[in-house]
Every structure is written in structure tokens, then in C-alpha cells.
Design a protein around this motif. Structure first.
Motif, PDB file in Angstrom:
ATOM      1  N   GLY A 159       0.817  -1.200   0.000  1.00  0.00           N
ATOM      2  CA  GLY A 159       0.000   0.000   0.000  1.00  0.00           C
ATOM      3  C   GLY A 159       0.850   1.248   0.000  1.00  0.00           C
ATOM      4  O   GLY A 159       2.053   1.213  -0.207  1.00  0.00           O
ATOM      5  N   PRO A 160       0.219   2.393   0.262  1.00  0.00           N
ATOM      6  CA  PRO A 160       0.961   3.666   0.201  1.00  0.00           C
ATOM      7  C   PRO A 160       1.760   3.951   1.471  1.00  0.00           C
ATOM      8  O   PRO A 160       1.670   5.020   2.060  1.00  0.00           O
ATOM      9  N   LEU A 161       2.524   2.973   1.910  1.00  0.00           N
ATOM     10  CA  LEU A 161       3.334   3.140   3.106  1.00  0.00           C
ATOM     11  C   LEU A 161       4.732   3.618   2.743  1.00  0.00           C
ATOM     12  O   LEU A 161       5.220   3.413   1.629  1.00  0.00           O
ATOM     13  N   ILE A 162       5.386   4.247   3.715  1.00  0.00           N
ATOM     14  CA  ILE A 162       6.803   4.545   3.591  1.00  0.00           C
ATOM     15  C   ILE A 162       7.523   3.656   4.604  1.00  0.00           C
ATOM     16  O   ILE A 162       7.291   3.754   5.804  1.00  0.00           O
ATOM     17  N   THR A 163       8.357   2.769   4.096  1.00  0.00           N
ATOM     18  CA  THR A 163       9.025   1.775   4.927  1.00  0.00           C
ATOM     19  C   THR A 163      10.532   1.959   4.825  1.00  0.00           C
ATOM     20  O   THR A 163      11.062   2.237   3.755  1.00  0.00           O
ATOM     21  N   GLY A 164      11.206   1.801   5.942  1.00  0.00           N
ATOM     22  CA  GLY A 164      12.664   1.803   5.948  1.00  0.00           C
ATOM     23  C   GLY A 164      13.179   0.399   6.155  1.00  0.00           C
ATOM     24  O   GLY A 164      12.511  -0.431   6.783  1.00  0.00           O
ATOM     25  N   GLN A 165      14.350   0.105   5.610  1.00  0.00           N
ATOM     26  CA  GLN A 165      14.932  -1.217   5.769  1.00  0.00           C
ATOM     27  C   GLN A 165      16.408  -1.087   6.072  1.00  0.00           C
ATOM     28  O   GLN A 165      17.134  -0.337   5.419  1.00  0.00           O
ATOM     29  N   ILE A 166      16.864  -1.805   7.109  1.00  0.00           N
ATOM     30  CA  ILE A 166      18.271  -1.817   7.478  1.00  0.00           C
ATOM     31  C   ILE A 166      18.698  -3.264   7.684  1.00  0.00           C
ATOM     32  O   ILE A 166      18.083  -3.993   8.462  1.00  0.00           O
ATOM     33  N   GLY A 167      19.737  -3.675   6.977  1.00  0.00           N
ATOM     34  CA  GLY A 167      20.356  -4.971   7.207  1.00  0.00           C
ATOM     35  C   GLY A 167      21.628  -4.755   7.999  1.00  0.00           C
ATOM     36  O   GLY A 167      22.541  -4.070   7.522  1.00  0.00           O
ATOM     37  N   GLN A 168      21.705  -5.287   9.210  1.00  0.00           N
ATOM     38  CA  GLN A 168      22.843  -4.992  10.075  1.00  0.00           C
ATOM     39  C   GLN A 168      23.250  -6.208  10.904  1.00  0.00           C
ATOM     40  O   GLN A 168      22.537  -7.209  10.959  1.00  0.00           O
ATOM     41  N   SER A 169      24.422  -6.074  11.543  1.00  0.00           N
ATOM     42  CA  SER A 169      24.908  -7.130  12.415  1.00  0.00           C
ATOM     43  C   SER A 169      24.168  -7.096  13.743  1.00  0.00           C
ATOM     44  O   SER A 169      23.407  -6.164  14.036  1.00  0.00           O
ATOM     45  N   LEU A 170      24.419  -8.082  14.570  1.00  0.00           N
ATOM     46  CA  LEU A 170      23.779  -8.127  15.883  1.00  0.00           C
ATOM     47  C   LEU A 170      24.169  -6.936  16.743  1.00  0.00           C
ATOM     48  O   LEU A 170      23.402  -6.515  17.613  1.00  0.00           O
ATOM     49  N   ASP A 171      25.367  -6.386  16.513  1.00  0.00           N
ATOM     50  CA  ASP A 171      25.796  -5.222  17.281  1.00  0.00           C
ATOM     51  C   ASP A 171      25.555  -3.909  16.537  1.00  0.00           C
ATOM     52  O   ASP A 171      26.174  -2.888  16.841  1.00  0.00           O
ATOM     53  N   GLY A 172      24.634  -3.930  15.575  1.00  0.00           N
ATOM     54  CA  GLY A 172      24.150  -2.699  14.958  1.00  0.00           C
ATOM     55  C   GLY A 172      25.049  -2.085  13.913  1.00  0.00           C
ATOM     56  O   GLY A 172      24.911  -0.905  13.603  1.00  0.00           O
ATOM     57  N   ARG A 173      25.959  -2.869  13.305  1.00  0.00           N
ATOM     58  CA  ARG A 173      26.890  -2.336  12.313  1.00  0.00           C
ATOM     59  C   ARG A 173      26.483  -2.771  10.904  1.00  0.00           C
ATOM     60  O   ARG A 173      25.915  -3.845  10.709  1.00  0.00           O
ATOM     61  N   ILE A 174      26.820  -1.913   9.926  1.00  0.00           N
ATOM     62  CA  ILE A 174      26.507  -2.232   8.536  1.00  0.00           C
ATOM     63  C   ILE A 174      27.765  -2.411   7.698  1.00  0.00           C
ATOM     64  O   ILE A 174      27.683  -2.741   6.508  1.00  0.00           O
ATOM     65  N   ALA A 175      28.932  -2.193   8.284  1.00  0.00           N
ATOM     66  CA  ALA A 175      30.210  -2.350   7.598  1.00  0.00           C
ATOM     67  C   ALA A 175      31.314  -2.363   8.636  1.00  0.00           C
ATOM     68  O   ALA A 175      31.085  -2.090   9.821  1.00  0.00           O
TER      69      ALA A 175
END
Length: 219
Positions: free
Chosen positions: A2-18
């Protein structure tokens, strides 16, 4: 979706992305990547900031599941993104650049020019402009600054956090809010439900009510 605005984050268990040296690699495993591609297939457009486009060279296509490729939107205020970037590849999907200057773009790349204040374009102006182009449902995929600005503006309805079973130890965080609350009682506390997808833990956070109470004006 639907007309939602969704965010997506793929991260480690300790909140890191790199890692600290910028290795983004594949934090998410196959299950997390499949989930992300399914989310892409359900929206009109996927939006990222120019730093994500430059550093990660994403394609933002649906390759691991069935469904249509969404329009690809990049916020590039100063026209830094080269026209031959992977995210701007001509594959039949709409490619849109949101910028403030007159940087020339290759034929077929759509340009939306919006004014900036203090070096930033208001998320509300972005969503209004995209809706006028027929793009109502939106997936804000990166980076941490861009997602944070949509949360602060009270525009993100849902946030999906895909937690991969890995500990990086240090490195950039998956989410950055420019003005975090000094007192915990003022922090955003979204309604959250959790479900497993293979080796990944997915947290779905409802932000419509929570963010509206704690939204920070975007200047």
C-alpha cells in the motif's frame, strides 16, 4: 504494502553495517537478502542517498524473487553521482535523481529539482514530489542518515531491521538520528514484533504513532 513509507536496514547483531575500513561485503545472508528483494517488489519506488549510491554501487533491482523492479530514486543534492553508476543503468525501470542544481543527466534519467535548506532537502518535499509522479509506496533503503531523517520528520510508517548472526565489533551504525534524545523517557519506542527468517531475525517497528510524538523538524 500500500501507500506506506518503509525503511529497511540490514545490520549485524551489534548494529553495524560495515567494518571500520568500509568493507560492506554481505552483512545480510541469503534469507535477509531475499526478504529485502521481496520488499522491493512490493513498492513503487526505492530511495537511497547519494553516499549509498557511491559507496555501495547498488542495483536496487528484484533479482532473488519474482516481481516488478521498482523505480530507483537517488537523493543527489549536488550532482555527485555519475550517469554511468549501476543504480542508473537503463533496464526499463524508472530512474529518478532528486537534486538542487542543473547537473546534466543522460536521456531517460528523470530529474526532480527541489530546494535545499542548510544543505538538506525536506523528506516531506521528496515524498510529495514522488507522489505527484505516481509513486506512493516507498522503501527507504539507505543510508543511515537518510533513514534517520525520514524518522525525524515523522514520515516513516514502518522500519524493518534485519539482524544477521554476525558480530562486527566496530564500524558505521545502521541508523543515525541527528538529534538523539538526551533522556530515555523521550526516546522513540515503536510497537515492535519479531519473526525469524532462516538465520535472520526480522524486527518490524511501527513508527507512525511513535515518531509523530517525537519528530525532530528537518531544517
Amino acid at each position: 504494502m500500500g501507500p506506506l513509507i518503509t525503511g529497511q536496514i540490514g545490520q549485524s547483531l551489534d548494529g553495524r553495517i560495515a567494518t571500520t575500513n568500509g568493507d560492506v561485503g554481505k552483512v545480510s545472508g541469503p534469507d535477509g537478502i531475499l526478504h529485502l528483494h521481496r520488499m522491493r517488489a512490493l513498492v513503487d519506488a526505492v530511495l537511497i542517498g547519494v553516499k549509498t549510491a557511491l559507496h555501495d554501487s547498488p542495483q536496487l533491482t528484484v533479482r532473488h524473487c519474482e516481481g516488478p523492479n521498482p523505480a530507483r530514486v537517488v537523493i543527489d543534492i549536488r550532482g555527485r553521482l555519475p550517469n554511468d553508476s549501476p543504480v542508473l543503468a537503463d533496464d526499463g525501470s524508472r530512474r529518478i535523481i532528486i537534486q538542487t542544481d542543473n547537473t546534466a543527466r543522460t536521456a531517460g534519467i528523470e530529474v526532480i529539482r527541489l530546494p535545499a535548506t542548510n544543505g538538506a532537502i525536506a523528506p516531506s518535499a521528496i515524498t510529495e514530489a514522488l507522489r505527484s509522479e505516481g509513486l506512493s509506496s516507498l522503501l527507504v533503503e539507505g543510508g543511515s542518515f537518510t533513514i534517520g531523517k525520514f524518522i525525524e520528520a515523522g514520515l516513516l510508517d514502518l522500519l524493518h531491521l534485519a539482524l544477521a548472526p554476525v558480530l562486527i565489533g566496530n564500524g558505521p551504525a545502521g541508523l543515525n538520528l541527528s538529534q538523539p534524545d538526551a533522556q530515555l523517557e523521550m526516546a522513540i519506542r515503536p510497537e515492535t514484533r519479531a519473526f525469524t527468517l532462516g538465520s535472520e531475525l526480522i524486527l518490524e517497528c511501527g513508527l507512525t504513532k511513535a515518531a509523530s510524538a517525537s519528530a525532530i523538524p528537518l531544517h
